[in-house]
Design a protein around this motif. Structure first.
Motif, PDB file in Angstrom:
ATOM      1  N   THR A 184      -7.128  32.727 -47.138  1.00 30.84           N
ATOM      2  CA  THR A 184      -6.344  32.555 -46.951  1.00 30.84           C
ATOM      3  C   THR A 184      -6.221  34.011 -46.074  1.00 30.84           C
ATOM      4  O   THR A 184      -6.203  34.824 -46.931  1.00 30.84           O
ATOM      5  N   LEU A 185      -5.541  33.332 -44.572  1.00 32.03           N
ATOM      6  CA  LEU A 185      -5.094  33.772 -43.906  1.00 32.03           C
ATOM      7  C   LEU A 185      -3.928  33.931 -42.969  1.00 32.03           C
ATOM      8  O   LEU A 185      -3.180  32.986 -42.587  1.00 32.03           O
ATOM      9  N   PRO A 186      -3.277  34.889 -43.059  1.00 30.35           N
ATOM     10  CA  PRO A 186      -1.922  34.697 -42.032  1.00 30.35           C
ATOM     11  C   PRO A 186      -2.526  34.415 -40.743  1.00 30.35           C
ATOM     12  O   PRO A 186      -1.968  35.053 -39.415  1.00 30.35           O
ATOM     13  N   ALA A 228       3.097  23.934 -46.471  1.00 27.83           N
ATOM     14  CA  ALA A 228       2.408  25.414 -45.484  1.00 27.83           C
ATOM     15  C   ALA A 228       2.091  24.436 -45.069  1.00 27.83           C
ATOM     16  O   ALA A 228       1.187  23.000 -45.017  1.00 27.83           O
ATOM     17  N   ASN A 229       1.265  25.495 -43.539  1.00 24.14           N
ATOM     18  CA  ASN A 229       0.848  24.700 -42.932  1.00 24.14           C
ATOM     19  C   ASN A 229       0.206  26.260 -41.984  1.00 24.14           C
ATOM     20  O   ASN A 229       0.251  27.089 -42.142  1.00 24.14           O
ATOM     21  N   ASP A 230      -0.993  25.449 -40.946  1.00 22.52           N
ATOM     22  CA  ASP A 230      -1.393  26.726 -39.768  1.00 22.52           C
ATOM     23  C   ASP A 230      -0.598  26.799 -38.531  1.00 22.52           C
ATOM     24  O   ASP A 230      -1.376  26.701 -37.317  1.00 22.52           O
ATOM     25  N   SER A 231      -0.364  25.577 -38.536  1.00 21.19           N
ATOM     26  CA  SER A 231       0.447  25.338 -37.492  1.00 21.19           C
ATOM     27  C   SER A 231       0.356  24.073 -36.971  1.00 21.19           C
ATOM     28  O   SER A 231       0.715  23.246 -35.541  1.00 21.19           O
ATOM     29  N   ILE A 232      -1.089  23.316 -37.105  1.00 21.03           N
ATOM     30  CA  ILE A 232      -1.475  21.357 -36.910  1.00 21.03           C
ATOM     31  C   ILE A 232      -2.155  21.296 -38.136  1.00 21.03           C
ATOM     32  O   ILE A 232      -2.259  19.872 -38.144  1.00 21.03           O
ATOM     33  N   VAL A 233      -2.861  21.863 -38.841  1.00 22.76           N
ATOM     34  CA  VAL A 233      -3.600  21.568 -40.395  1.00 22.76           C
ATOM     35  C   VAL A 233      -2.230  21.349 -40.848  1.00 22.76           C
ATOM     36  O   VAL A 233      -2.302  23.075 -40.835  1.00 22.76           O
ATOM     37  N   ALA A 282     -10.676  38.521 -36.398  1.00 18.29           N
ATOM     38  CA  ALA A 282     -11.455  39.686 -36.587  1.00 18.29           C
ATOM     39  C   ALA A 282     -11.813  38.924 -38.061  1.00 18.29           C
ATOM     40  O   ALA A 282     -12.937  39.713 -38.796  1.00 18.29           O
ATOM     41  N   ALA A 283     -10.497  39.166 -39.101  1.00 16.90           N
ATOM     42  CA  ALA A 283     -11.076  38.930 -40.503  1.00 16.90           C
ATOM     43  C   ALA A 283     -11.522  37.805 -40.623  1.00 16.90           C
ATOM     44  O   ALA A 283     -12.591  38.048 -42.038  1.00 16.90           O
ATOM     45  N   VAL A 284     -11.331  36.205 -40.184  1.00 15.56           N
ATOM     46  CA  VAL A 284     -12.312  35.632 -39.895  1.00 15.56           C
ATOM     47  C   VAL A 284     -14.344  36.556 -39.692  1.00 15.56           C
ATOM     48  O   VAL A 284     -14.262  35.611 -40.800  1.00 15.56           O
ATOM     49  N   ILE A 306     -11.952  28.383 -45.438  1.00 14.64           N
ATOM     50  CA  ILE A 306     -10.829  29.228 -44.939  1.00 14.64           C
ATOM     51  C   ILE A 306      -9.435  28.614 -43.821  1.00 14.64           C
ATOM     52  O   ILE A 306      -9.655  27.676 -42.681  1.00 14.64           O
ATOM     53  N   ALA A 307      -8.707  29.311 -45.005  1.00 12.10           N
ATOM     54  CA  ALA A 307      -6.534  28.083 -44.246  1.00 12.10           C
ATOM     55  C   ALA A 307      -6.240  29.444 -44.017  1.00 12.10           C
ATOM     56  O   ALA A 307      -6.320  30.266 -44.149  1.00 12.10           O
ATOM     57  N   GLY A 308      -6.015  28.852 -42.968  1.00  8.60           N
ATOM     58  CA  GLY A 308      -4.416  29.607 -41.945  1.00  8.60           C
ATOM     59  C   GLY A 308      -3.640  28.900 -42.695  1.00  8.60           C
ATOM     60  O   GLY A 308      -3.102  28.349 -43.134  1.00  8.60           O
ATOM     61  N   THR A 309      -2.138  30.143 -42.176  1.00  8.15           N
ATOM     62  CA  THR A 309      -0.850  30.140 -43.622  1.00  8.15           C
ATOM     63  C   THR A 309       0.406  30.236 -42.269  1.00  8.15           C
ATOM     64  O   THR A 309       1.698  30.781 -43.185  1.00  8.15           O
TER      65      THR A 309
END
Length: 204
Positions: A180-182, A160-165, A192-194, A143-146
């Motif tokens: 992938t989730l925003p 592209a990143n999730d603010s850290i990774v 909640a989406a996770v 599960i990746a944040g975007t």
């Protein structure tokens, strides 16, 4: 289903509290594994985590969830489970890098970071150490944040990143199941989406 959450570097077991409540409504029993990055060796964390996984395996089916460094620690422990120990039915990796991370390499210049992050912090800045930890042969969801900033004012530039990774550090091409989730990195465990993504896969 038994579920075990392992938190990331600089965070706590309580990060997953909201999703633990949501998943309990689906009939799952949630628990967490905590460690002290500044004071524990990687060998000590691995030994305790393997013991925890072994105990869960003796009680029936279970799944594991790792946020960031927690996913790295889980992969390391799962690859070293004693023979005969039942592996989890599913591994969930939330923003968990497969490669050494640019952000941690930058932070590693600081003596304060090196002290607070301890051996765990040195693990995620080492390309060779991260490459040595493989991916267990079991159903896995990445599960990746975007929602990380990109562009002129971003330390990640156009990547592209999730603010850290960085997304590239997750090695998405290695996974058959990617969500992938925003979301930003710190928000992944509580989203909640996770929780919904985890619950849907456990139903399958």
């Amino acid at each position: 289903m038994q579920l075990l959450f392992v938190h990331g570097l600089g965070s706590t077991r309580f990060d997953f509290l909201l999703n633990a409540r949501r998943l309990r409504r689906h009939g799952h029993h949630c628990s967490a594994f905590a460690y002290w990055a500044a004071f524990e060796s990687l060998a000590s964390i691995r030994q305790r985590l393997i013991a925890r996984l072994t105990a869960m395996a003796q009680q029936g089916d279970y799944a594991v969830i790792g946020h960031s460094l927690g996913g790295v620690l889980l992969r390391d422990a799962l690859l070293q489970l004693p023979a005969g120990v039942r592996p989890p039915c599913h591994l969930f990796l939330l923003g968990s890098p497969m490669l050494a991370t640019q952000a941690n390499q930058f932070l590693n210049r600081s003596r304060i970071y090196r002290y607070l992050a301890g051996p765990c912090g040195q693990l995620v800045v080492s390309a060779s150490a991260m490459a040595a930890i493989g991916l267990p042969a079991l159903p896995t969801t990445c599960i990746a944040g975007t929602r990380g900033l990109t562009g002129r004012y971003s330390p990640f530039g156009t990547q592209a990143n999730d603010s850290i990774v960085r997304t590239a550090e997750l090695s998405l091409e290695r996974f058959e199941d990617v969500v992938t989730l925003p979301l930003r990195h710190p928000m992944l465990p509580a989203s909640a989406a996770v929780g919904a993504a985890i619950a849907s896969r456990l139903r399958q």
